[in-house]
Design an enzyme around this catalytic site. Structure first.
Site, mmCIF file in Angstrom:
data_model
loop_
_atom_site.group_PDB
_atom_site.id
_atom_site.type_symbol
_atom_site.label_atom_id
_atom_site.label_comp_id
_atom_site.label_asym_id
_atom_site.label_seq_id
_atom_site.Cartn_x
_atom_site.Cartn_y
_atom_site.Cartn_z
ATOM 1 N N HIS A 53 0.831 -1.232 0.018
ATOM 2 C CA HIS A 53 -0.209 -0.030 -0.004
ATOM 3 C C HIS A 53 0.971 1.136 -0.171
ATOM 4 C CE1 HIS A 53 0.761 -0.432 4.161
ATOM 5 N NE2 HIS A 53 0.316 0.779 4.550
ATOM 6 N N HIS A 55 1.564 3.800 1.982
ATOM 7 C CA HIS A 55 2.306 4.431 3.068
ATOM 8 C C HIS A 55 4.003 4.639 2.799
ATOM 9 C CE1 HIS A 55 -1.388 4.151 5.763
ATOM 10 N NE2 HIS A 55 -1.631 5.218 4.934
ATOM 11 N N ASP A 57 6.130 4.461 4.687
ATOM 12 C CA ASP A 57 7.077 3.458 5.508
ATOM 13 C C ASP A 57 7.258 2.211 4.775
ATOM 14 O OD1 ASP A 57 4.562 3.449 6.653
ATOM 15 O OD2 ASP A 57 5.112 1.773 7.843
ATOM 16 N N HIS A 58 6.242 1.957 3.579
ATOM 17 C CA HIS A 58 6.443 0.846 2.807
ATOM 18 C C HIS A 58 6.871 1.371 1.426
ATOM 19 C CE1 HIS A 58 3.811 -1.320 5.934
ATOM 20 N NE2 HIS A 58 3.629 -0.204 6.121
ATOM 21 N N HIS A 111 -7.248 -0.705 5.885
ATOM 22 C CA HIS A 111 -6.360 0.294 6.431
ATOM 23 C C HIS A 111 -5.948 1.419 5.277
ATOM 24 C CE1 HIS A 111 -2.494 1.401 8.157
ATOM 25 N NE2 HIS A 111 -1.825 1.404 6.926
ATOM 26 N N ASP A 128 0.067 -3.958 6.208
ATOM 27 C CA ASP A 128 -0.715 -3.071 7.667
ATOM 28 C C ASP A 128 -2.183 -3.427 7.761
ATOM 29 O OD1 ASP A 128 1.817 -2.117 7.906
ATOM 30 O OD2 ASP A 128 1.098 -0.068 7.520
ATOM 31 N N HIS A 166 5.077 -4.832 10.531
ATOM 32 C CA HIS A 166 5.184 -4.231 11.612
ATOM 33 C C HIS A 166 5.270 -5.213 12.965
ATOM 34 C CE1 HIS A 166 5.133 0.182 10.551
ATOM 35 N NE2 HIS A 166 3.794 -0.605 9.770
HETATM 36 FE FE FE Z 1 3.077 0.594 8.105
HETATM 37 ZN ZN ZN Z 2 0.182 1.626 6.566
#
Ligand code: FE
Ligand code: ZN
Length: 256
Positions: A53, A55, A57-58, A111, A128, A166
């Site tokens: 997805h 975001h 952090d990915h 999410h 996530d 995570h």
């Molecule tokens: Fe994340």
């Molecule tokens: Zn996320």
């Protein structure tokens, strides 16, 4: 032989890496640095990146990795994800020849609306959507949408290894105990996972069987969770999506 490794990134992310000693595939490389260090140390090429997805952090490492390795980049259809070479949708399948990997693509919105999960090699890469003993926050989707995504995950084989993005398991267990403290499987999981973390080891991958037994966010069809939701919502006989929504709301309130 194929090896699967969770590479820690940032505070609590994992970049999941498959490799055969020569070629690697990485899931959700939000930070390129730990992945490049690993690939260099093991003299591996990078053939493909899978993104769950949008975001950061990915996705934060994708542009750099695409430039450095000329790798394929598989991702959902979202212009916020850079350097994509193959846009995927739920129901698609993908083959990565080096190393030989096959994945089926599962649409798992909730999410985020674009969220995909990847199923293959006995593993689920769920980004996530699902966490150890928890699930992702509903930033874009509704409880009904997320419950449907989790139902698709519940239909996978129980031996499926659950590879989340995570390391949130211990705090998720702390919350789960507040609504399901009488569950012996949950208490046993707490003992095992606290020991793993005390030794600096990941709690993941878990298995779908373990998540079904201990993760309240997968137990929204269960009479105990339905009773919790009826009490929480002060309403008799909530439906499954409402039960899921109540558990999610209770967790959001607990997170503060
Ligand atoms: Fe994340
Ligand atoms: Zn996320």
């Amino acid at each position: 032989m194929l090896t699967l490794i969770p590479l820690p990134a940032f505070e609590d992310n994992y970049i999941w890496v498959w490799h055969d000693g020569r070629h690697a595939v990485a899931v959700d490389p939000g930070d390129p640095a730990p992945l490049v260090a690993f690939l260099d140390a093991h003299r591996l090429g990078l053939s493909a990146v899978l993104i769950t997805h949008h975001h950061r952090d990915h996705t934060g490492g994708v542009t750099y990795l695409r430039q450095r390795y000329n790798c394929a980049v598989y991702a959902p259809d979202n212009p916020r994800i850079p350097a994509v070479t193959h846009i995927l949708h739920g129901g698609d399948a993908l083959d990565i020849p080096e190393p030989g990997l096959h994945f089926d693509v599962l649409a798992t919105p909730g999410h985020t609306l674009d969220h995909l999960s990847y199923v293959g090699e006995g593993c689920l890469f769920c980004g996530d959507t699902l966490f150890g003993c928890g699930c992702g926050k509903l930033f874009e989707g509704s409880p009904a949408m997320m419950a449907a995504s989790l139902d698709a995950i519940l239909a996978l084989p129980e031996a499926t290894r659950v590879c989340c993005a995570h390391e949130y398991t211990l705090s998720n267990i702390d919350f789960a105990k507040t609504i399901d403290g009488g569950n012996p499987a949950l208490l046993e999981r707490e003992r095992v996972d606290r020991d793993l973390r005390a030794h600096g080891r990941p709690t993941l991958p878990s298995t779908l069987a373990l998540e079904k037994a201990t993760n309240p966010f997968l137990r929204f069809h269960d009479p105990d969770m339905t009773a919790f939701a009826a009490h929480y919502l002060n309403r008799p006989r909530p439906g499954a999506a409402e039960v899921f929504g109540a558990i999610r709301a209770a967790k959001d309130a607990w997170d503060g």
